[in-house]
Design a protein around this motif. Structure first.
Motif: not given
Length: 414
Positions: A318-339
């Motif tokens: 569960l912790a692994f999934i939460v961390i991975v999900a958090g990384l994905i969300v963070a990557a998406c947020a950074i990518g969106y901010e870049f656009t």
């Protein structure tokens, strides 16, 4: 007509271990296999002592029940010998061995078994496991706590609950008297075979290879093909009531076939009792073998420990999934901010419009939005500029987008 038999015994050290801790014996009436535990300087000694003592029962008996009593008595005597050996050689503390054996008496056999070596019977075209493993997971299966499929991958799948050794002065030994008939083929093996070769492959070899020696060699080879991380010992007994059947000379294989050696100077890692006996299901370097004594309290403690381990495993996942999900969300947020640092000029509701973002969409998610809608009508532009705006015009910044609008206004139709 008195039933006789032909047999074969084969043992191999495997591809990982440095010494053979298995022992086997195929005699006139007695057939036995033992799988030792206790590390480099203990397992081979334990199985050899047990088999050498049990071979003293290889003689004719007046009844199968007499043979059953003799076999059980021999296993208990071997258990006492192991305890005496440990008393004289403290470096062997913790050693032990499984034992599975049969004594033939006319058309019946007496059986004795302790541990996780196995006895199978091929009758007709059906292969049956006659003995039950004295392991932790088998207790879980028998009590309905887990399925046989779950047991095959359980982390404690080979924790032994019963063995001969220096722990229990009177271990519980399974014994039975069974009928046998002409055409039966009995298989005795250490878990170096049963843990790595499927029942289907064992059935194929036993049912298609007539010669006992060839069938035994084939089964050992099947184990080697799987990587054979453990020692493997196979004994095959063919029951034949033909008049020309003859007994082969007794054969001893594995550590019982060589003189006993006590290595007092061997550096051994400290053992604790109780401790674990682990034989990995997959081909990997095997660890020193250990033993967990059988008791209801201890079994309950193991079950509770497994439950805690499962909870920890689930929390970890569960912790692994939460961390991975958090990384994905963070990557998406950074990518969106870049656009959103980009702009372009396009058309919206017939007007020339400045958009913030990029022209691409990510599935149903739009990566752009209207920044400012101008008063310049698309129809006021010449055809070329109109097509250019509809195709969108990239801008390096909002200032650049404003300049493009002014340029379009200057060429627009008054």
């Amino acid at each position: 007509m008195t039933t006789t038999g032909k047999s074969a015994a084969v043992s191999h050290v495997g591809k990982v271990r440095s010494n053979n801790q298995d022992s086997g014996y195929a005699g006139q009436y007695l057939f036995v296999v033992a799988d030792g535990m206790g590390g480099h300087a203990g397992g081979d000694v334990a199985s050899a002592i047990a088999v050498k003592r049990i071979t003293e029962t290889d003689r004719a008996y007046s009844s199968p029940h007499d043979a059953e009593f003799a076999l059980r008595t021999a296993l208990l005597a071997a258990n006492s010998l192991l305890a005496e050996t440990v008393f004289e050689h403290a470096e062997l503390t913790g050693m032990g061995t499984t034992v599975s054996g049969i004594l033939r008496v006319n058309n019946q056999i007496a059986l004795a078994h302790i541990g996780d070596s196995r006895i199978y019977l091929l009758r007709g075209n059906v292969l049956t496991q006659v003995t039950a493993d004295h392991t932790f997971v088998q207790r879980l299966v028998d009590s309905g706590r887990i399925t046989a499929e779950e047991a095959a991958v359980h982390p404690r799948r080979s924790v032994l609950m019963r063995v001969l050794g220096d722990v229990d002065a009177s271990p519980e030994i399974d014994t039975a008297v069974l009928d046998t008939r002409s055409g039966d083929r009995w298989l005795l093996c250490s878990d170096g075979l049963s843990s790595y070769v499927t029942d289907d492959k064992m059935h194929l070899a036993l049912s298609t290879i007539p010669a006992a020696q060839s069938a035994a060699e084939r089964l050992v080879r099947d184990s080697l093909d799987q990587g054979a991380p453990d020692n493997v010992t196979v004994i095959i007994v063919d029951i034949d009531d033909s008049a020309d059947s003859s007994h082969l000379p007794p054969v001893t294989v594995g550590s019982a076939a060589v003189p006993l050696v006590f290595e007092n100077d061997v550096v051994r890692r400290p053992l604790r009792l109780p401790s674990l006996l682990l034989h990995p299901l997959k081909a990997s370097p095997p660890e020193d073998s250990h033993f967990e004594p059988e008791s209801d309290d201890y079994l309950t403690a193991l079950i509770q420990e497994d439950r805690r381990r499962e909870v920890r495993r689930q929390i970890g996942w569960l912790a692994f999934i939460v961390i991975v999900a958090g990384l994905i969300v963070a990557a998406c947020a950074i990518g969106y901010e870049f656009t959103q640092r980009h702009y372009f000029v396009g058309a919206e509701n017939g007007r020339v419009t400045i958009f913030q973002g990029v022209q691409q969409d990510l599935g149903p998610i739009s990566l752009s939005h209207v920044y400012r809608s101008t008063t310049l009508q698309l129809d006021d532009l010449p055809l070329y500029q109109r097509d250019t705006v509809e195709a969108t015009i990239n801008a390096d910044s909002i200032e650049d987008a404003e300049r493009i609008i002014e340029q379009l206004k200057s060429v627009g139709t008054p």
